[in-house]
Design a protein around this motif. Structure first.
Motif, PDB file in Angstrom:
ATOM      1  N   LEU A 151      -2.149  -3.779   8.410  1.00 19.05           N
ATOM      2  CA  LEU A 151      -3.456  -3.262   8.010  1.00 19.05           C
ATOM      3  C   LEU A 151      -4.554  -4.108   8.635  1.00 19.05           C
ATOM      4  O   LEU A 151      -4.639  -5.313   8.396  1.00 19.05           O
ATOM      5  CB  LEU A 151      -3.582  -3.265   6.484  1.00 19.05           C
ATOM      6  CG  LEU A 151      -2.620  -2.353   5.727  1.00 19.05           C
ATOM      7  CD1 LEU A 151      -2.778  -2.555   4.222  1.00 19.05           C
ATOM      8  CD2 LEU A 151      -2.868  -0.902   6.083  1.00 19.05           C
ATOM      9  N   CYS A 157       0.826   5.562  -0.213  1.00 20.29           N
ATOM     10  CA  CYS A 157       0.019   6.769  -0.033  1.00 20.29           C
ATOM     11  C   CYS A 157       0.808   7.977  -0.538  1.00 20.29           C
ATOM     12  O   CYS A 157       2.038   8.030  -0.378  1.00 20.29           O
ATOM     13  CB  CYS A 157      -0.352   6.959   1.435  1.00 20.29           C
ATOM     14  SG  CYS A 157      -1.303   5.586   2.139  1.00 20.29           S
ATOM     15  N   HIS A 162      -7.163  -0.330  -6.851  1.00 23.46           N
ATOM     16  CA  HIS A 162      -6.614   0.758  -7.666  1.00 23.46           C
ATOM     17  C   HIS A 162      -6.075   0.227  -8.994  1.00 23.46           C
ATOM     18  O   HIS A 162      -5.544  -0.893  -9.061  1.00 23.46           O
ATOM     19  CB  HIS A 162      -5.484   1.468  -6.921  1.00 23.46           C
ATOM     20  CG  HIS A 162      -5.974   2.309  -5.782  1.00 23.46           C
ATOM     21  ND1 HIS A 162      -5.118   3.006  -4.958  1.00 23.46           N
ATOM     22  CD2 HIS A 162      -7.217   2.573  -5.321  1.00 23.46           C
ATOM     23  CE1 HIS A 162      -5.813   3.657  -4.043  1.00 23.46           C
ATOM     24  NE2 HIS A 162      -7.093   3.405  -4.244  1.00 23.46           N
ATOM     25  N   ASN A 182      -7.068   9.130  -0.194  1.00 25.09           N
ATOM     26  CA  ASN A 182      -6.058   8.464  -1.020  1.00 25.09           C
ATOM     27  C   ASN A 182      -6.517   8.356  -2.470  1.00 25.09           C
ATOM     28  O   ASN A 182      -5.715   8.496  -3.392  1.00 25.09           O
ATOM     29  CB  ASN A 182      -5.746   7.079  -0.453  1.00 25.09           C
ATOM     30  CG  ASN A 182      -4.981   7.148   0.849  1.00 25.09           C
ATOM     31  OD1 ASN A 182      -4.291   8.133   1.116  1.00 25.09           O
ATOM     32  ND2 ASN A 182      -5.094   6.116   1.675  1.00 25.09           N
ATOM     33  N   LYS A 205       0.848  -1.198   0.000  1.00 27.43           N
ATOM     34  CA  LYS A 205       0.000   0.000   0.000  1.00 27.43           C
ATOM     35  C   LYS A 205       0.879   1.241   0.000  1.00 27.43           C
ATOM     36  O   LYS A 205       1.758   1.395   0.851  1.00 27.43           O
ATOM     37  CB  LYS A 205      -0.910   0.003   1.234  1.00 27.43           C
ATOM     38  CG  LYS A 205      -1.852   1.207   1.292  1.00 27.43           C
ATOM     39  CD  LYS A 205      -2.815   1.109   2.463  1.00 27.43           C
ATOM     40  CE  LYS A 205      -3.788   2.277   2.468  1.00 27.43           C
ATOM     41  NZ  LYS A 205      -4.781   2.164   3.570  1.00 27.43           N
ATOM     42  N   ASN A 242      -9.265  -0.305   4.733  1.00 27.54           N
ATOM     43  CA  ASN A 242      -7.799  -0.346   4.706  1.00 27.54           C
ATOM     44  C   ASN A 242      -7.243  -1.062   3.478  1.00 27.54           C
ATOM     45  O   ASN A 242      -6.031  -1.047   3.261  1.00 27.54           O
ATOM     46  CB  ASN A 242      -7.260  -1.036   5.965  1.00 27.54           C
ATOM     47  CG  ASN A 242      -7.210  -0.098   7.159  1.00 27.54           C
ATOM     48  OD1 ASN A 242      -6.962   1.094   7.009  1.00 27.54           O
ATOM     49  ND2 ASN A 242      -7.462  -0.629   8.350  1.00 27.54           N
ATOM     50  N   TYR A 243      -8.123  -1.703   2.700  1.00 24.80           N
ATOM     51  CA  TYR A 243      -7.656  -2.459   1.535  1.00 24.80           C
ATOM     52  C   TYR A 243      -8.252  -1.923   0.231  1.00 24.80           C
ATOM     53  O   TYR A 243      -8.300  -2.627  -0.771  1.00 24.80           O
ATOM     54  CB  TYR A 243      -7.986  -3.945   1.711  1.00 24.80           C
ATOM     55  CG  TYR A 243      -7.085  -4.639   2.695  1.00 24.80           C
ATOM     56  CD1 TYR A 243      -5.915  -5.286   2.288  1.00 24.80           C
ATOM     57  CD2 TYR A 243      -7.372  -4.619   4.059  1.00 24.80           C
ATOM     58  CE1 TYR A 243      -5.080  -5.902   3.198  1.00 24.80           C
ATOM     59  CE2 TYR A 243      -6.541  -5.228   4.981  1.00 24.80           C
ATOM     60  CZ  TYR A 243      -5.395  -5.870   4.547  1.00 24.80           C
ATOM     61  OH  TYR A 243      -4.556  -6.477   5.453  1.00 24.80           O
ATOM     62  N   ASP A 244      -8.671  -0.665   0.244  1.00 25.93           N
ATOM     63  CA  ASP A 244      -9.188  -0.057  -0.986  1.00 25.93           C
ATOM     64  C   ASP A 244      -8.114   0.008  -2.063  1.00 25.93           C
ATOM     65  O   ASP A 244      -8.418  -0.033  -3.260  1.00 25.93           O
ATOM     66  CB  ASP A 244      -9.731   1.340  -0.680  1.00 25.93           C
ATOM     67  CG  ASP A 244     -10.334   2.023  -1.891  1.00 25.93           C
ATOM     68  OD1 ASP A 244     -11.367   1.540  -2.399  1.00 25.93           O
ATOM     69  OD2 ASP A 244      -9.752   3.028  -2.357  1.00 25.93           O
ATOM     70  N   HIS A 245      -6.843   0.088  -1.641  1.00 28.83           N
ATOM     71  CA  HIS A 245      -5.751   0.177  -2.629  1.00 28.83           C
ATOM     72  C   HIS A 245      -5.675  -1.065  -3.507  1.00 28.83           C
ATOM     73  O   HIS A 245      -5.112  -1.021  -4.604  1.00 28.83           O
ATOM     74  CB  HIS A 245      -4.413   0.374  -1.909  1.00 28.83           C
ATOM     75  CG  HIS A 245      -3.990  -0.781  -1.072  1.00 28.83           C
ATOM     76  ND1 HIS A 245      -4.529  -1.062   0.169  1.00 28.83           N
ATOM     77  CD2 HIS A 245      -3.075  -1.762  -1.293  1.00 28.83           C
ATOM     78  CE1 HIS A 245      -3.972  -2.144   0.661  1.00 28.83           C
ATOM     79  NE2 HIS A 245      -3.081  -2.593  -0.195  1.00 28.83           N
ATOM     80  N   CYS A 246      -6.255  -2.188  -3.062  1.00 23.83           N
ATOM     81  CA  CYS A 246      -6.236  -3.414  -3.862  1.00 23.83           C
ATOM     82  C   CYS A 246      -7.068  -3.279  -5.130  1.00 23.83           C
ATOM     83  O   CYS A 246      -6.925  -4.086  -6.056  1.00 23.83           O
ATOM     84  CB  CYS A 246      -6.760  -4.590  -3.039  1.00 23.83           C
ATOM     85  SG  CYS A 246      -5.838  -4.894  -1.528  1.00 23.83           S
ATOM     86  N   GLU A 299       5.435   4.105   1.341  1.00 27.50           N
ATOM     87  CA  GLU A 299       4.798   2.815   1.580  1.00 27.50           C
ATOM     88  C   GLU A 299       4.318   2.711   3.017  1.00 27.50           C
ATOM     89  O   GLU A 299       5.011   3.119   3.949  1.00 27.50           O
ATOM     90  CB  GLU A 299       5.761   1.671   1.275  1.00 27.50           C
ATOM     91  CG  GLU A 299       5.116   0.298   1.396  1.00 27.50           C
ATOM     92  CD  GLU A 299       6.024  -0.830   0.937  1.00 27.50           C
ATOM     93  OE1 GLU A 299       5.579  -1.990   0.955  1.00 27.50           O
ATOM     94  OE2 GLU A 299       7.176  -0.541   0.552  1.00 27.50           O
ATOM     95  N   ASN A 300       3.110   2.165   3.157  1.00 26.07           N
ATOM     96  CA  ASN A 300       2.576   1.886   4.488  1.00 26.07           C
ATOM     97  C   ASN A 300       3.203   0.588   4.990  1.00 26.07           C
ATOM     98  O   ASN A 300       2.953  -0.484   4.447  1.00 26.07           O
ATOM     99  CB  ASN A 300       1.046   1.771   4.425  1.00 26.07           C
ATOM    100  CG  ASN A 300       0.414   1.598   5.795  1.00 26.07           C
ATOM    101  OD1 ASN A 300       0.856   0.786   6.598  1.00 26.07           O
ATOM    102  ND2 ASN A 300      -0.629   2.356   6.054  1.00 26.07           N
TER     103      ASN A 300
END
Length: 505
Positions: free
Chosen positions: A119, A104, A452, A134, A102, A446-450, A114-115
């Motif tokens: 998560l 940001c 993207h 984000n 992830k 917390n996993y919305d980036h998956c 990077e995070n």
């Protein structure tokens, strides 16, 4: 080598501060003749190696270039003699959504970070606001590099087609004249404008504090190479970071992998033995007898004709049906030995909830299947595939129907009236697989980036129960294999050439 290649070499070397003598240029062209399908990568590799040399002058002669060229060609020859030299870099890699790194965006430092923390699946309230922030910042940093939305170097009046600098919303108070803003629709023509989509709008602030919009649209897309150049080697896709040498080598191998094929089926209802399983046996029989069997079979859910919800009491029966599928595949020895099988859950399959991203199918359902097909892979939804240098995103969701239902404004038919093309434009411009309101499609904050889509992948597979379609948009190949159980449709895809073969029984 043609004149175009000579000019390209001279231009790239000039940008790096080098001047080439004729003999040095000839030496470089000889080096490039070994990489005709990857000239740009070969030039960049040569330049990078030259920067590590202790050169006496920026004017390069044959001797200066020859040593580096010889070393690179020797390395290439060594890899040719040892095909297992890059065995640790498998050409086919499956990336589970929950394992994606992830990143940001920091708008102050203008860099991604990077995070590194853990998560949580159950995020706190700040995770929900971070989801929207984000998404917005991801598109904002992309827009900031667009030539039409950057601030001009000199404070001069621009034409209607000139600079459209984005104004912060808080700066509009007391301002007059035409302004451009960027924001999220919270209640509202190409594409589906739904709540949660991010738009760029042109308008002016009225005296009563209302911003009156005259034109709006999605943030413009950015070329994949430009996005990658701005990321400084960060691995957004999750397939691992490749060195220039590995990228160059894999690109060469990719050109030779013309026989590699993926067969993709969606809606494979295992409980429909007469119709679905019979047709599936026909598909497997056909590919068992071809000269080169497919590299990968992708089965996307749903795997049952009924939703596997709280009222579903046939899990033991579904487990048995998976075991029968394993026996069917095992009865095709060439496919079992040479092909891989990837399974991605659908929106109504067994799992903890309907929230995205979805985890892989429960082991209870698949353990008997794995005894017959040990090289099967059960992954998340969405899921990603790295094939040589190709990046492929797979997503099983009845997205078209849900986007049309959530659409606030009917899409324009000026350029196309095809709903699938509007859907593709929407998700690519939003850089998100599912830009629906969270009330319509919940997402683990917390996993919305998956979900993207940044940088743009090479291919997006949208498993949907709607009509089978394929559409190439700004270089991104997008297709829907259709519903195998309903329409007997599936897709044969050659990733190296992005060739989509819409198939049906």
């Amino acid at each position: 080598m043609g004149a175009a290649t000579r000019k390209k070499v001279q231009k790239k070397f000039k940008i790096r501060g080098y001047t080439l003598k004729v003999e040095a240029l000839d030496e470089i062209l000889y080096f490039l003749s070994h990489f005709q399908d990857a000239e740009d990568e070969a030039i960049d590799l040569l330049l990078d190696e030259l920067e590590n040399e202790s050169l006496k002058s920026s004017i390069l002669d044959k001797a200066s270039v020859h040593r580096v060229v010889s070393l690179l060609l020797e390395a290439e020859a060594a890899v040719e003699e040892s095909p297992n030299a890059i065995s640790h870099r498998s050409p086919l890699r499956i990336v589970d959504a929950f394992l994606l790194p992830k990143f940001c965006y920091d708008p102050i430092r203008k860099i991604f970070h990077e995070n590194t923390g853990r998560l949580s699946i159950h995020g706190d309230a700040s995770a929900k606001s971070a989801l929207y922030r984000n998404r917005f910042l991801l598109l904002f940093q992309r827009l900031s590099r667009d030539e039409h939305f950057t601030k001009p170097a000199f404070d001069t009046e621009t034409s209607h087609f000139g600079s459209c600098e984005i104004s912060p919303i808080q700066s509009l108070i007391g301002q007059t004249g035409r302004k451009w803003v960027m924001g999220v629709i919270s209640q509202l023509e190409d594409g589906f404008f739904a709540e949660n989509t991010i738009i760029v709008a042109e308008g002016q602030m009225l005296l009563d504090g209302i911003f009156q919009v005259s034109t709006c649209g999605f943030p413009p897309l950015e070329d994949r190479d430009e996005s990658l150049a701005s990321l400084s080697g960060l691995d957004f896709f999750g397939g691992g970071i490749l060195t220039r040498e590995e990228t160059l080598r894999l690109a060469e191998l990719e050109k030779k992998a013309v026989n590699d094929m993926f067969v993709i089926l969606s809606d494979v209802w295992l409980d429909n033995e007469e119709k679905t399983m019979g047709k599936l046996a026909t598909v497997l029989d056909g590919y068992e007898n071809v000269e080169v069997v497919p590299s990968l079979f992708i089965f996307m859910g749903n795997f049952c004709s009924r939703p596997c919800n709280l009222s579903f009491h046939s899990f033991s029966s579904l487990r048995l049906q998976f075991a029968k599928l394993g026996e069917m595949i095992a009865s095709h020895p060439r496919l079992k030995e040479h092909s891989k099988f990837l399974f991605i859950p659908g929106p109504d399959d067994a799992g903890p909830s309907k929230v995205l991203p979805r985890c892989a199918l429960p082991n209870y359902l698949t353990e008997e299947f794995k005894k017959n097909v040990p090289n099967a892979i059960f992954s998340s939804n969405p899921c990603r595939i790295k094939f040589y240098t190709q990046e492929i995103v797979l997503f099983r969701q009845d997205l078209l129907y849900r986007m049309r239902r959530s659409c606030l404004v009917p899409p324009s038919s000026d350029e196309t009236s095809d709903p699938f093309e509007h859907l593709v434009a929407t998700i690519t411009h939003q850089s998100h697989l599912c830009p629906l309101p969270l009330s319509v499609q919940p997402i683990i904050w917390n996993y919305d980036h998956c979900l993207h889509l940044y940088p743009n992948p090479h291919t997006i597979v949208l498993g949907d129960r709607s009509e089978q379609k394929a559409f190439k948009y700004t270089g991104i190949m997008c297709f829907n294999p259709g519903s195998f159980s309903n329409d007997s449709t599936f897709v044969a895809y050659r990733p190296c050439t992005q060739e989509v073969e819409l198939s049906a029984l």
